[in-house]
Design an enzyme around this catalytic site. Sequence first.
Site, PDB file in Angstrom:
ATOM      1  N   ARG A 179       0.723  -1.194   0.054  1.00 33.39           N
ATOM      2  CA  ARG A 179      -0.077   0.055  -0.175  1.00 33.39           C
ATOM      3  C   ARG A 179       0.784   1.127   0.158  1.00 33.39           C
ATOM      4  NH1 ARG A 179      -4.026   0.537   4.561  1.00 33.39           N
ATOM      5  NH2 ARG A 179      -4.820   2.229   3.097  1.00 33.39           N
ATOM      6  N   CYS A 238      -0.259   6.765   8.974  1.00 29.64           N
ATOM      7  CA  CYS A 238      -0.623   5.370   8.234  1.00 29.64           C
ATOM      8  C   CYS A 238      -1.758   5.841   7.371  1.00 29.64           C
ATOM      9  CB  CYS A 238      -0.957   4.340   9.438  1.00 29.64           C
ATOM     10  SG  CYS A 238      -2.410   5.302  10.471  1.00 29.64           S
TER      11      CYS A 238
END
Length: 282
Positions: A179, A238
Amino acid sequence: MIYSTVVDSAVLAEHLDDPGWRVLDCRHQLSDTDAGARAYAAGHLPGASFVHLDRDLSGPMNGSNGRHPLPDPQLLAGRLGALGVSRETQVVAYDDSGGMIAGRLWWLLRWLGHDRVAVLDGGVDRWLAQGGLLSTDLPEPAPTLLEPTLRDWVVSTQEVLADVHDGQSCLVDARSPDRFRGENETLDPVAGHIPGARNRFFRDNLDAEGCLRPAAELRREFLALLAGIAPQQAVMSCGSGVTACHNLLAMEVAGLHGARLYAGSWSEWCSDPSRPVAGRTP
């Protein structure tokens, strides 16, 4: 003794009947937001109360503040006070995902100025493996008052954007490497990462049993990642400000204090197409 990072199952078992301790179940699944409540109803640590990531540990979304905005400090303190958490209470947070959600509660309580909070090392799985039992009884904690004393531990998008240009701090992204690279993005509408960010997958903080790795190992790896930048200049991010807290926990265990949180993280950053993106796939 005050526990302010992690606590193991054996210590918790000795304090289950201690009126000065409160246990909070933080189990949650991003793909099924009712899963944690169902798991709690099916069986939880004795005396534990349930807190929900979306409803208790996050504020309302407005489309530009990320998927898990920080909750209002007064509302959060009121919710925790209703669950019996006061300034003198030792809180233990647990989940079933290596501390991913429990770490968020750990950080939030410390943000409120409450240091007597620890994550149950290894979570519910470790508890069961070491002979701990579960209960379906619902606790009735005596409500109390938790007065927040907010700490300046949050970095805004504007500060992160400024740092993209001057590079005065170290931005660390806790998402999985794929990701981070802009691959296999399923949670946010834009793939990639904030330019200049470094990747530290939060699961790299865990051993094979889902417990935090030794402090010396964590310290060595985080120092290598920071590459000479002081921990106080590090900013954790994040996808939405949840797993970033796990890296903050690991740094605290490693004795690297002072890093801050970009709470909106990637989901807030990518909500504005004018902000630069790195690692985007075609």
